[in-house]
Write a protein that holds these residues in place. Structure first.
Motif: not given
Lengths: 271, 424
Positions: A162-182
């Protein structure tokens, strides 16, 4: 004038894409702000450019490949702004703006002269059909970016590094939700685009469906996204599988957009 | 006037020494007031926490002041000087300012980036402010220390990565779920560490807690504590389909949850993500479960690794923070040198001269027929008035006394003389 506006917009998008990619690795808040401002400037100029072309040609500028790529890019940026407004995840830009830039770049190398409009296309359907199709595809393009973000974040969580981008990317649930919405926004838009296309084809050419490559590939695109939504609703497939499918879906979208024009013979070909 | 730091911290002294020098409770008030009574000490503030005891002091004469402070410490805490003197560090001027800024920014803390220290520093400062033991210099210094710490907090990620097991669990949960509010958690077994992690999760919004323990009564007790519900240990798998976070520490010798079982659970919960933390040794959850989609299994070693990388990450961020501190120290030094009275005196004189000239000019315009001799006399009188008026402030700024800095600052403010741009 039109050329100048286009080049300016391209330059701003270029800057935004570069800064946003740098931001991925450096992660400074300034870069994030700069990306946003550059995109805003690019978008404003781009809008002016499209309006200018609209008034000088008298129809929606989406009939040549140059215009279509440019308009596609415009629609993606539009959706990017909507997403930023709702979710405020600065990093989204890093995954979407490069796509925008590539589209603008391909637009810039294609012939730019304004062609007289084919009489067959002179119809209000032109605006409705293409606008729906482009907005739908733009939603899929954004879902593609989000899908990649999902896979990256998922990889971090699974591998436990868990380094680098991990901290700055949102949670996978949020990403999944946005993906589904789009996808649930893009899908009805594409469906309507296909329906209006069928009606228009009947008006213009006298038949609803002609097995034209563009039609066939649009149908394949439609089926892929229908599948994504279907298995999500029935089997609860989400997360990684949905992300991968939305990436595959967008590859097909891009093929339908560019590949069909370049490789296959189609009545839909942009001049 | 010079800024001094005298003190000791966890790096220079063991707890046995630190606790003896601590200013706690009433000792703080008498200590601060007694320090202020030392003639060379003009301003003072004392920070006393479990990791450090530090005195922030503005002095006119460094040497005697330090000696008197050491004597005071020995007498006040009833100690032999040799027992604490080797542990003391002594910093002055820029080094002292830098140290205070570093302490405020948590760069000098035992756990790099921990947030409490800033609050403690603020309290210490507020206390001395209330006891009126500080002045212009210390007030500015403390304000700057706090704003530097805030800058470090916002411009670096020094405090962002969790450095304890429980916080790491919360942090991970945040990257899996959209929000913790509304998620549910099951405590499997009642190990101490699992309990602590559960407490952190609940504090961060996890709302529904289930407890499955081999001895049902103990489970009930624990469930009550979290205002959750107990679950029969034998049936815990049946409940899993609506559990988002599983905290496991049963002490069982084998796996209590196998891949096939979890596979079925995932189907039942329609592949909504699950976060499993297995704190037990030997492990209680089949590690292969991590291969299932949307299941994220972390054992003790995984969490420890997360913490280790986070500590490294903080150290990297600390480098950026040090640069910010240096920048702020420089700004502060500039402000200190702007307190130097000479430029202010010059500026004040200039201002007065300007006003005089302006007014005489106006007079000339009003009375164009005025003769040379009268004009000369008027000019002379005006000059005399100006000189008499600016003499007292000039004298106050030239005087070598302890409130000179205060006078300079005040005069600058009153007359709107700007020599420092670091003010926010």
């Amino acid at each position: 004038m039109g050329t100048l506006l286009f080049e300016l917009a391209l330059t701003f998008y270029f800057a935004a894409a570069i800064i946003s990619v740098v931001e991925l690795f450096r992660g400074s808040k300034e870069a994030s702000r700069l990306t946003f401002y550059a995109t805003c400037a690019g978008f404003a100029i781009h809008t002016a450019c499209i309006l200018f072309r609209y008034f000088s040609s008298g129809h929606l500028p989406i009939t040549s490949m140059h215009e279509a790529s440019s308009f596609f890019a415009w629609c993606i940026v539009f959706i990017y702004f909507l997403l930023e407004y709702q979710y405020k995840i600065g990093l989204i830009g890093s995954f979407i703006l490069p796509v925008v830039f590539v589209l603008m770049l391909s637009s810039s190398v294609l012939p730019r002269q304004i062609m007289p409009l084919d009489p067959v296309l002179q119809s209000y359907w032109l605006g409705i059909h293409t606008l729906l199709a482009f907005l739908g595809n733009a939603a899929f393009a954004t879902a593609f970016g989000i899908g990649i973000m999902y896979l990256i974040q998922e990889h971090y969580l699974k591998s436990k590094h868990l380094h680098g981008l991990f901290q700055r990317l949102p949670s996978i649930q949020v990403l999944d939700e946005i993906n589904y919405k789009l996808i649930s926004i893009g899908f009805p838009l594409l469906t309507l685009a296909i329906i209006t296309g069928i009606i228009w084809a009947n008006n213009a050419w006298g038949s609803y469906w002609r097995w034209d490559p563009k039609e066939v590939w649009s149908m394949i695109t439609w089926l892929i996204y229908a599948l994504i939504l279907h298995i999500r609703l029935t089997a609860g497939w989400r997360g990684k599988k949905a992300a991968i499918l939305s990436i595959i879906g967008f590859v097909v979208v891009m093929f339908t957009f560019f590949g069909v024009n370049l490789l296959l013979k189609s009545v839909h070909i942009f001049k | 006037m010079k800024v001094l730091v005298i003190g000791l911290n966890h790096k220079t002294a063991d707890v046995e020494v630190r606790e003896k020098l601590a200013f706690n409770g009433e000792k703080l008030e008498t200590g601060v007031l007694r320090l202020r009574e030392i003639p060379e000490v003009k301003e003072v503030s004392v920070l006393s926490t479990c990791n450090r005891v530090e005195m922030y002091i503005c002095v006119t004469d460094e040497g005697p002041a330090i000696e008197k402070i050491k004597l005071f410490l020995a007498e006040f805490h009833n100690l032999n000087r040799n027992s604490f003197e080797p542990h003391l560090y002594l910093l002055s001027e820029t080094e002292a300012v830098r140290h205070i800024f570093r302490v405020a920014s948590s760069l000098d803390s035992m756990v790099l980036g921990e947030p409490q220290i800033l609050g403690q520093l603020k309290d210490a400062f507020d206390f001395s402010l209330a006891k009126k033991t500080t002045g212009v210099m210390m007030n500015k210094l403390m304000k700057k220390a706090i704003s530097t710490a805030k800058r470090v907090r916002t411009e670096t990620r020094i405090a962002e990565n969790a450095v304890s097991i429980s916080f790491a669990a919360v942090e991970l949960a945040r990257k899996i779920f959209k929000e913790l509010a509304g998620t549910s958690c099951m405590l499997l077994g009642a190990g101490e560490m699992a309990e602590l992690a559960a407490r952190h999760l609940v504090n961060n919004g996890v709302s529904n807690v289930m407890v499955a323990n081999r001895t049902y009564e103990r489970g009930c007790e624990l469930a009550k504590e979290f205002s959750g519900s107990p679950v029969k240990y034998e049936n815990f798998i049946d409940e899993l389909s609506h559990v988002d976070i599983i905290l496991c520490s049963t002490g069982a010798p084998t796996y209590v949850l196998k891949k096939e079982q979890m596979h079925k659970v995932m189907k039942d919960r329609r592949h909504k993500p699950v976060f499993i933390i297995d704190i037990s040794v030997p492990r209680n959850i089949d590690p292969e479960i991590n291969d299932l989609d949307s299941v994220y299994l972390y054992n003790v070693d995984d969490l420890q690794e997360v913490i280790d990388t986070n500590i490294l990450e903080r150290q990297k961020e600390a480098e950026k923070a040090e640069a910010i501190v240096l920048e702020e120290v420089e700004k502060f030094s500039k402000w200190v040198s702007s307190l130097d009275s000479v430029p202010v005196i010059v500026a004040l004189r200039q201002k007065a001269e300007e006003i005089k000239k302006e007014e005489l000019e106006k007079l000339k315009n009003k009375l164009p027929d005025i003769d040379e001799a009268t004009m000369k006399a008027l000019e002379y009188t005006a000059g005399a008035i100006v000189n008499k008026l600016i003499h007292p402030p000039t004298a106050a700024m030239k005087e070598d006394s302890s409130d000179r800095d205060e006078a300079v600052a005040l005069i600058k403010k009153i007359y709107g003389i700007n020599g420092d741009d670091s003010e926010e």
